[in-house]
Design an enzyme around this catalytic site. Sequence first.
Site, PDB file in Angstrom:
ATOM      1  N   GLY A  19      44.207  46.697  34.857  1.00 58.77           N
ATOM      2  CA  GLY A  19      44.138  45.266  34.762  1.00 58.77           C
ATOM      3  C   GLY A  19      43.338  44.376  33.162  1.00 58.77           C
ATOM      4  O   GLY A  19      42.447  43.771  34.289  1.00 58.77           O
ATOM      5  N   SER A 151      40.725  44.709  49.890  1.00 60.49           N
ATOM      6  CA  SER A 151      40.507  43.082  49.498  1.00 60.49           C
ATOM      7  C   SER A 151      39.637  43.212  51.451  1.00 60.49           C
ATOM      8  O   SER A 151      40.954  44.001  51.941  1.00 60.49           O
ATOM      9  CB  SER A 151      41.528  42.105  49.304  1.00 60.49           C
ATOM     10  N   TYR A 164      50.459  40.881  50.446  1.00 66.21           N
ATOM     11  CA  TYR A 164      48.905  40.932  49.653  1.00 66.21           C
ATOM     12  C   TYR A 164      47.899  41.953  51.730  1.00 66.21           C
ATOM     13  O   TYR A 164      47.340  42.721  50.801  1.00 66.21           O
ATOM     14  CB  TYR A 164      48.326  39.608  49.908  1.00 66.21           C
ATOM     15  N   LYS A 168      46.766  45.810  50.795  1.00 68.99           N
ATOM     16  CA  LYS A 168      45.421  46.329  50.859  1.00 68.99           C
ATOM     17  C   LYS A 168      44.911  47.127  52.147  1.00 68.99           C
ATOM     18  O   LYS A 168      43.790  47.331  52.041  1.00 68.99           O
ATOM     19  CB  LYS A 168      44.803  44.799  50.377  1.00 68.99           C
TER      20      LYS A 168
END
Length: 261
Positions: A19, A151, A164, A168
């Site tokens: 990424g 996160s 999400y 995480k």
Amino acid sequence: MKKTMPSNSLVGQTALVTGAGGGIGRGIALELAAAGARVVVAARRGATGEETVRLVQAEGGEALAIEADVTSLLDMQSAVKASLEHFGGLDILVHNATHGASGHPKQLQDFVDEDWDAQVAVDLVGAHHCAISAYEALSASGAGRMILLCSTFGLHGAALNPAYAAIKGGIRGLTKALAREWGPQGITVNAISPSALTAASAAFFDSNPALRDAYIANFPLGRMGHERDDIGRAVVGLCGQGMGYITGQVIQVDGGLYTAV
């Protein structure tokens, strides 16, 4: 007196960053290169990866762009193979790639299986593909490093972002499991939970200045992080010799936004 290399020098090492075609991934790639590492820039879109390579080279660094999708095990195996063939090894793997929808709030009842699976495929399955592809090379390094992007959503949860948060949370668990499994091979595995002012968040705050000011007020240091200067340098620090005894940790790089972790 014998001269020694700085503890955060990465001269002679090779790093693969997923990424890395923009945002935090690009910041990490640039800072790894500034520390002396040769960087393999893995990006789903080749053009963005090539731009990161140009930026690295403009600063005198070495980099190679690889078009790779972390949802494909074959792609990640090819990226590792390219690292070995082009630079002669692989010492550092940073899995930064994340699905574009992860930052868009959505209630659980509005998810369909395809939405959920798409995010899991990039963030969590992608981490598995990175790990399984790089294990032998990181073991051969003698002091391999794997860094995952986490996160605080995976710790305290996130209203309107259940996928999400779940992903995480999985990254936290994977970090700790691999640290235990890979420790005997001299590989450290850590994660960072960053808070950075990305292009997307900057655009949002520009159109919502009141929300920006209210959010920034939560940071003891009075600002959000910089993709390269703050997040990139944290990654470099974890990859350097001075941090070689740290493994299995999830480190907040967020200007003090979360202190009860």
